[in-house]
Design an enzyme around this catalytic site. Structure first.
Site, short mmCIF file in Angstrom:
data_model
loop_
_atom_site.label_atom_id
_atom_site.label_comp_id
_atom_site.label_asym_id
_atom_site.label_seq_id
_atom_site.Cartn_x
_atom_site.Cartn_y
_atom_site.Cartn_z
CB CYS A 186 1.26 15.88 2.77
SG CYS A 186 1.23 14.26 1.97
CB CYS A 214 5.62 11.72 0.87
SG CYS A 214 3.87 12.06 0.82
CG HIS A 255 3.74 -5.34 0.91
ND1 HIS A 255 3.24 -5.04 2.14
CD2 HIS A 255 4.44 -4.25 0.52
CE1 HIS A 255 3.61 -3.83 2.50
NE2 HIS A 255 4.36 -3.33 1.53
CE LYS A 281 -3.48 4.91 0.95
NZ LYS A 281 -2.82 5.69 1.91
CG HIS A 319 1.38 11.18 4.80
ND1 HIS A 319 2.03 11.28 3.59
CD2 HIS A 319 1.49 9.89 5.19
CE1 HIS A 319 2.52 10.09 3.27
NE2 HIS A 319 2.21 9.24 4.21
CG HIS A 364 -0.22 -4.62 3.56
ND1 HIS A 364 -0.42 -4.61 2.18
CD2 HIS A 364 0.28 -3.41 3.86
CE1 HIS A 364 -0.08 -3.43 1.71
NE2 HIS A 364 0.38 -2.68 2.70
CB CYS A 398 5.56 15.09 3.16
SG CYS A 398 4.45 13.95 4.03
CE LYS A 415 1.63 -0.53 11.50
NZ LYS A 415 2.95 -0.09 11.91
#
Ligand code: ZN
Length: 515
Positions: free
Chosen positions: A178, A164, A55, A330, A181, A52, A161, A333
């Protein structure tokens, strides 16, 4: 598949003087060619999903530095690639009904395609599933650490996790979950190999404080030192095949390498560690390693510790970039705000996307992406700014003849020198956004110069020469940031046999049709 592996394993060709992406103007500038090498790496993104715009930022930043180094006449090797092993990929692949290898084959293609989408001039693309090119280096590194007595077996009992892909401590959790997540970690107990990270705390620390391993920005350096001072514990270096079947197997055991030795080793395996010593010695240590703020601790602590243990020199410089947010949020997805670089590049052109990422996002911090802001930058800075500046000058100067090396008037010469000095300084500081600003200040100066001197009234050849000199300079400075645009300007300047005979140019940044 055999063929592809063979292709990937072929001899590495460095890009340097021969590189076709260096503009004419860049070649001309660097008469004294130094043999200095410049090895630059990006981190290798995890191949669990398509790339995306987040990156894209790191790829583009590294590309600018590689192109700048080529302009300076350095022999450049620019490495990127993908991290393809681990639990998460194994699970995502299973969910989509694919074998893990088939899944990463698809994903890595999408990362590789960024070369075209974003005009990335990387010299090599390493994949951690590449048994011929990558695995020998990973094995050698593991073996060296073992020889040093820095790898030992221990029962590990921890909270893992999956999101992670790492063990978390009670301290990391929020309400038993976590925090990244929002999921309870799994309790896993197994026998693993550990790396004696604790043994290297003071050595890594002094490498950083002495500047032998430079960390930019300073705030990140301080963060790492504070983290080391809290005390380093040894780290789990392998996982059992039972829990993670998808990884590089540790010979003679039921273990696979954990991400540290599997992925970090790409920086040396790609250039020949464990299989081509001559090439490895030629390129290592890296001059610059670029990584995101989420993984910089591993690169500033684990990675140097592993290198010291293996008796290898440390990279010279670690640059830490921030994150791209989308409309302030952030990229995720689950939020559904993932934007592909292809989509943005298609709408505005790849140079415009590069420009946005390099100008709007502070290199060493976070910044926001939105199509609205990209459209504004496109219109104000590129169409009305750079594009208009180039058209004005080329249209006025068309038909005239200038020497290639124009001796411009003093105020213009001074302004050009000032821009060059600022650009250099900001490259050294890893403030690419400020470097672009400095170039655009030169454009602003040039625009004011045009309005002041009104060359359309008096057709002064001297004034036109000043303008052509400035445009020539802008084309040179902008080349690492917007290679395609730079090339178009240089072509229109029509340089032949030490002379310039400028030609008119079509708009560099035409108006974008409103949807
Ligand atoms: Zn997590």
């Amino acid at each position: 598949m055999q063929n592809r592996t063979k292709k990937q394993a072929k001899k590495i060709k460095p890009s340097g003087s021969k590189n076709s992406t260096t503009s004419e103007v860049g070649k001309k500038r660097t008469k004294k060619r130094t043999a200095k090498k410049f090895f630059i790496t990006t981190s290798i993104p995890y191949a669990n999903a398509a790339p995306h715009v987040g990156h894209a930022l790191e790829f583009v930043q590294a590309d600018v530095m590689a192109r700048r180094a080529r302009q300076e006449g350095k022999q450049v090797f620019f490495l990127t690639g993908v991290d393809e092993h681990g639990d998460k990929i194994n699970r995502v692949a299973a969910q989509s009904g694919l074998a893990a290898k088939d899944y990463v084959d698809e994903t890595s293609k999408k990362f590789k395609a960024l070369k075209k989408t974003l005009d990335i001039s990387y010299d090599d693309f390493i994949r951690t599933t590449d048994k011929k090119k990558h695995w020998p280096g990973a094995y050698k590194l593991f073996g060296e650490l073992q020889k040093k007595g820095d790898i030992y077996k221990k029962d590990y009992d921890g909270l893992y996790c999956v999101g992670c892909e790492k063990f978390l401590t009670e301290k990391d959790l929020e309400g038993g979950l976590c925090p990244l997540h929002n999921k309870a970690p799994e309790r896993i107990s197994e026998e693993n190999y550990f790396f004696r990270l604790s043994r290297y705390a003071s050595k890594v620390r002094s490498a950083i404080t002495s500047g032998k391993l430079e960390i930019i920005p300073e705030t990140r350096k301080n963060e790492v030192l504070a983290f080391i001072d809290e005390g380093l514990e040894d780290v789990s270096f392998t996982r059992s095949k039972r829990s993670v079947p998808w990884g590089i197997p540790v010979k003679g055991t039921d273990q696979v390498m954990y991400v540290w030795c599997d992925a970090l080793s790409n920086y040396i395996s790609a250039i020949g560690y464990g299989r081509d010593t001559k090439n490895f010695n030629k390129w290592w240590p890296a001059e610059t390693q670029l990584v995101g703020k989420d993984i910089f601790r591993f690169h500033a602590i684990y990675w140097p510790a592993m290198l010291i243990s293996a008796g290898l020199p440390l990279p010279k410089r670690l640059l830490i970039h921030g994150f791209v947010t989308i409309d302030g949020q952030k990229i995720s997805k689950s939020i559904g705000n993932v934007i592909s670089p292809e989509e943005a590049a298609e709408k505005f052109g790849r140079d415009a996307l590069r420009y946005y990422l390099l100008r709007e996002i502070p290199s060493d911090g976070d910044g926001d992406f939105s199509f609205e802001k990209l459209a504004t930058r496109y219109q104000d800075d590129l169409a009305k700014g750079l594009g208009n500046f180039a058209s004005r000058i080329l249209n006025m100067a068309a038909g005239e003849i200038f020497p290639e090396k124009i001796s411009s008037s003093k105020p213009v010469r001074d302004e050009i020198k000032r821009a060059e000095a600022r650009v250099k300084k900001h490259f050294d500081e890893f403030r690419l956004n400020d470097a672009v600003s400095a170039i655009f200040d030169l454009i602003k100066f040039g625009d004011a110069y045009i309005n002041d001197k009104k060359p359309w009234q008096n057709k002064s050849h001297k004034v036109l020469a000043d303008l052509v000199a400035m445009l020539h300079e802008v084309a040179y400075l902008i080349e690492p940031f917007m290679p395609e645009t730079s090339k178009k300007i240089i072509l229109a300047m029509n340089i032949k046999g030490g002379k310039m005979k400028p030609k008119k140019i079509a708009p560099l940044f035409p108006r974008i049709e409103k949807e």
